[in-house]
Design an enzyme around this catalytic site. Sequence first.
Site, PDB file in Angstrom:
ATOM      1  NE  ARG A   1       0.986 -20.599  30.402  1.00  0.00           N
ATOM      2  CZ  ARG A   1       1.515 -22.046  30.572  1.00  0.00           C
ATOM      3  NH1 ARG A   1       2.711 -21.486  30.246  1.00  0.00           N
ATOM      4  NH2 ARG A   1       1.450 -22.953  31.893  1.00  0.00           N
ATOM      5  CG  ASP A   2       1.487 -24.681  28.662  1.00  0.00           C
ATOM      6  OD1 ASP A   2       1.596 -24.980  27.822  1.00  0.00           O
ATOM      7  OD2 ASP A   2       1.190 -25.991  29.354  1.00  0.00           O
TER       8      ASP A   2
ATOM      9  CG  HIS B   1       2.508 -31.277  28.086  1.00  0.00           C
ATOM     10  ND1 HIS B   1       2.216 -30.368  26.637  1.00  0.00           N
ATOM     11  CD2 HIS B   1       3.251 -31.019  28.969  1.00  0.00           C
ATOM     12  CE1 HIS B   1       2.901 -29.435  27.801  1.00  0.00           C
ATOM     13  NE2 HIS B   1       2.839 -29.347  28.595  1.00  0.00           N
TER      14      HIS B   1
ATOM     15  CB  CYS C   1       7.101 -26.535  25.453  1.00  0.00           C
ATOM     16  SG  CYS C   1       8.534 -25.885  26.521  1.00  0.00           S
TER      17      CYS C   1
HETATM   18  P1  HMG Z   1      15.106 -10.585  29.532  1.00  0.00           P
HETATM   19  O1  HMG Z   1      16.134 -10.467  27.740  1.00  0.00           O
HETATM   20  O2  HMG Z   1      16.235 -11.812  29.986  1.00  0.00           O
HETATM   21  O3  HMG Z   1      14.550 -10.052  30.626  1.00  0.00           O
HETATM   22  O4  HMG Z   1      13.518 -12.086  29.257  1.00  0.00           O
HETATM   23  P2  HMG Z   1      15.268  -8.642  31.350  1.00  0.00           P
HETATM   24  O5  HMG Z   1      15.076  -8.027  32.020  1.00  0.00           O
HETATM   25  O6  HMG Z   1      16.916  -8.270  30.669  1.00  0.00           O
HETATM   26  O7  HMG Z   1      14.634  -7.928  30.404  1.00  0.00           O
HETATM   27  C1  HMG Z   1      14.800  -8.202  28.724  1.00  0.00           C
HETATM   28  C2  HMG Z   1      13.545  -6.919  27.860  1.00  0.00           C
HETATM   29  O8  HMG Z   1      12.546  -7.823  28.794  1.00  0.00           O
HETATM   30  C3  HMG Z   1      13.464  -5.539  28.554  1.00  0.00           C
HETATM   31  O9  HMG Z   1      12.675  -4.850  27.603  1.00  0.00           O
HETATM   32  C4  HMG Z   1      12.221  -6.121  30.023  1.00  0.00           C
HETATM   33  O10 HMG Z   1      11.243  -4.127  30.157  1.00  0.00           O
HETATM   34  C5  HMG Z   1      11.329  -6.543  29.280  1.00  0.00           C
HETATM   35  P3  HMG Z   1      12.960  -3.328  26.995  1.00  0.00           P
HETATM   36  O11 HMG Z   1      13.913  -2.566  27.645  1.00  0.00           O
HETATM   37  O12 HMG Z   1      14.376  -4.586  25.714  1.00  0.00           O
HETATM   38  O13 HMG Z   1      12.391  -3.221  25.779  1.00  0.00           O
HETATM   39  N1  HMG Z   1      10.477  -7.271  30.946  1.00  0.00           N
HETATM   40  C6  HMG Z   1       9.721  -7.718  30.056  1.00  0.00           C
HETATM   41  N2  HMG Z   1       8.301  -7.241  29.380  1.00  0.00           N
HETATM   42  C7  HMG Z   1       7.548  -7.897  29.720  1.00  0.00           C
HETATM   43  N3  HMG Z   1       6.341  -8.096  31.003  1.00  0.00           N
HETATM   44  C8  HMG Z   1       7.798  -9.024  32.007  1.00  0.00           C
HETATM   45  C9  HMG Z   1       9.064  -8.466  30.943  1.00  0.00           C
HETATM   46  N4  HMG Z   1      10.122  -8.757  32.073  1.00  0.00           N
HETATM   47  C10 HMG Z   1      11.343  -8.022  30.747  1.00  0.00           C
HETATM   48  N5  HMG Z   1       7.502  -9.723  32.263  1.00  0.00           N
HETATM   49  C11 HMG Z   1      11.992 -13.288  30.820  1.00  0.00           C
HETATM   50  C12 HMG Z   1      13.374 -12.502  31.143  1.00  0.00           C
HETATM   51  C13 HMG Z   1      11.270 -14.081  31.929  1.00  0.00           C
HETATM   52  C14 HMG Z   1      11.057 -12.009  30.616  1.00  0.00           C
HETATM   53  C15 HMG Z   1      11.610 -13.804  29.873  1.00  0.00           C
HETATM   54  O14 HMG Z   1      12.675 -14.980  29.097  1.00  0.00           O
HETATM   55  C16 HMG Z   1      10.450 -14.424  29.086  1.00  0.00           C
HETATM   56  O15 HMG Z   1       9.284 -13.164  29.385  1.00  0.00           O
HETATM   57  N6  HMG Z   1      10.524 -15.386  28.952  1.00  0.00           N
HETATM   58  C17 HMG Z   1       8.971 -16.291  29.007  1.00  0.00           C
HETATM   59  C18 HMG Z   1       8.844 -17.098  28.216  1.00  0.00           C
HETATM   60  C19 HMG Z   1       7.294 -18.470  28.421  1.00  0.00           C
HETATM   61  O16 HMG Z   1       6.736 -17.478  28.327  1.00  0.00           O
HETATM   62  N7  HMG Z   1       7.586 -19.481  28.485  1.00  0.00           N
HETATM   63  C20 HMG Z   1       6.544 -20.549  28.058  1.00  0.00           C
HETATM   64  C21 HMG Z   1       5.631 -20.757  29.285  1.00  0.00           C
HETATM   65  S1  HMG Z   1       6.890 -21.785  30.565  1.00  0.00           S
HETATM   66  C22 HMG Z   1       5.820 -23.156  30.427  1.00  0.00           C
HETATM   67  O17 HMG Z   1       5.220 -23.079  29.417  1.00  0.00           O
HETATM   68  C23 HMG Z   1       5.906 -24.270  30.703  1.00  0.00           C
HETATM   69  C24 HMG Z   1       4.385 -24.735  31.477  1.00  0.00           C
HETATM   70  O18 HMG Z   1       3.575 -24.676  31.287  1.00  0.00           O
HETATM   71  C25 HMG Z   1       4.504 -26.020  32.264  1.00  0.00           C
HETATM   72  C26 HMG Z   1       4.872 -27.055  31.369  1.00  0.00           C
HETATM   73  O19 HMG Z   1       4.169 -27.574  30.468  1.00  0.00           O
HETATM   74  O20 HMG Z   1       5.226 -27.824  31.741  1.00  0.00           O
HETATM   75  C27 HMG Z   1       4.668 -23.731  32.416  1.00  0.00           C
HETATM   76 MG    MG Z   2       2.336 -27.370  29.688  1.00  0.00          MG
END
Ligand code: HMG
Ligand code: MG
Length: 299
Positions: A15-16, A209, A240
């Site tokens: 995933r990450d 990291h 990231c």
């Molecule tokens: P948004 O645009 O604000 O969402 O995104 P929304 O609620 O306004 O919806 C917009 C569209 O997104 C809609 O579709 C929803 O259906 C769809 P449309 O009508 O435009 O076709 N939608 C989704 N689709 C699939 N799955 C869902 C979902 N939710 C809404 N769950 C949102 C907000 C949170 C969805 C977006 O910002 C997002 O998906 N972000 C994810 C980012 C991500 O994955 N980042 C990486 C992980 S974090 C990380 O790596 C750090 C970590 O590893 C720790 C570290 O390393 O330190 C954890």
């Molecule tokens: Mg990480």
Amino acid sequence: MRLPANVRLVDVGPRDGLQNEAEPFGIEDRVTLIDHLSAAGLPSIEVGSFVSPKWVPQMAGTDLVLANIIQRSGTAYPVLTPNLQGFEAALAAGAREVAIFAAASETFSQKNINCGIAESLERFRPLCAQAAGKNIRVRGYVSCVLGCPYEGAVDPVKVADVAEQLFKMGCYEISLGDTIGTGTPGRAQAVVAETAKRLPLAQLAAHFHDTYGQALANLLAVMEMGISTIDCSIAGLGGCPYAKGASGNVATEDVLYMLNGLGIETGVEMELLLVASRFVSQRLGRPPASKVARALSCG
Ligand code: HMG
Ligand code: MG
């Protein structure tokens, strides 16, 4: 030096790690990688995420990944869920554990999940309530615990605040993410000490990291305080997408080598782990970021 006798390793590479690859990694290859990691004895493997495919297209198809991996009993296969929509999709795909992710930095939270910290916590609350009713385990992340790519230094008290709220919501464990890898051992200890004032040390995990080559030193420093769950990523995959310049999570092979050297039990077999490392490196067409994997593969 007082260290834990056992450490639980959580491999977040599928995933990450793979969420950062420019070229999407095929579903079949994601399944094969996870099966190799399971075979190596990893007790927990983060297999993907149910986030918006517009934001992170690399994680599309996580439902197919979950459906096709060989799930071993005793191994956890968590998936990342940012909201109820993702949680429901994860449930429909058969997930038994999910991870929610907040940040200790407002700007990072906005860039990562399009809302501030307080709003993100409000989104997670109903998700946690539903998970509790359905017996689904929830893991919590706090990102940017040792620095933010947009805001710089992060106050450990802020980290502890967010961690405490996630814990009180029902997360069984809180993983502290040094998302951009700027931490050093003293600061890593300081953030763990601050957070451990609010929740039990046994419920904290280190997610470091290796951007500045500090990850193993930071891990050893927090293990001395009693941390016994470590997130790591096969072949050091990762970075990231919203943190420019962040290199991968600490490599699983490097962590295992250190733990083996210290006589700490993990249940993970180095030879089998190297099979996973070689597989993903070959598919990506580049050597692993892990020094241990490179050293052990050249003989
Ligand atoms: P948004 O645009 O604000 O969402 O995104 P929304 O609620 O306004 O919806 C917009 C569209 O997104 C809609 O579709 C929803 O259906 C769809 P449309 O009508 O435009 O076709 N939608 C989704 N689709 C699939 N799955 C869902 C979902 N939710 C809404 N769950 C949102 C907000 C949170 C969805 C977006 O910002 C997002 O998906 N972000 C994810 C980012 C991500 O994955 N980042 C990486 C992980 S974090 C990380 O790596 C750090 C970590 O590893 C720790 C570290 O390393 O330190 C954890
Ligand atoms: Mg990480």
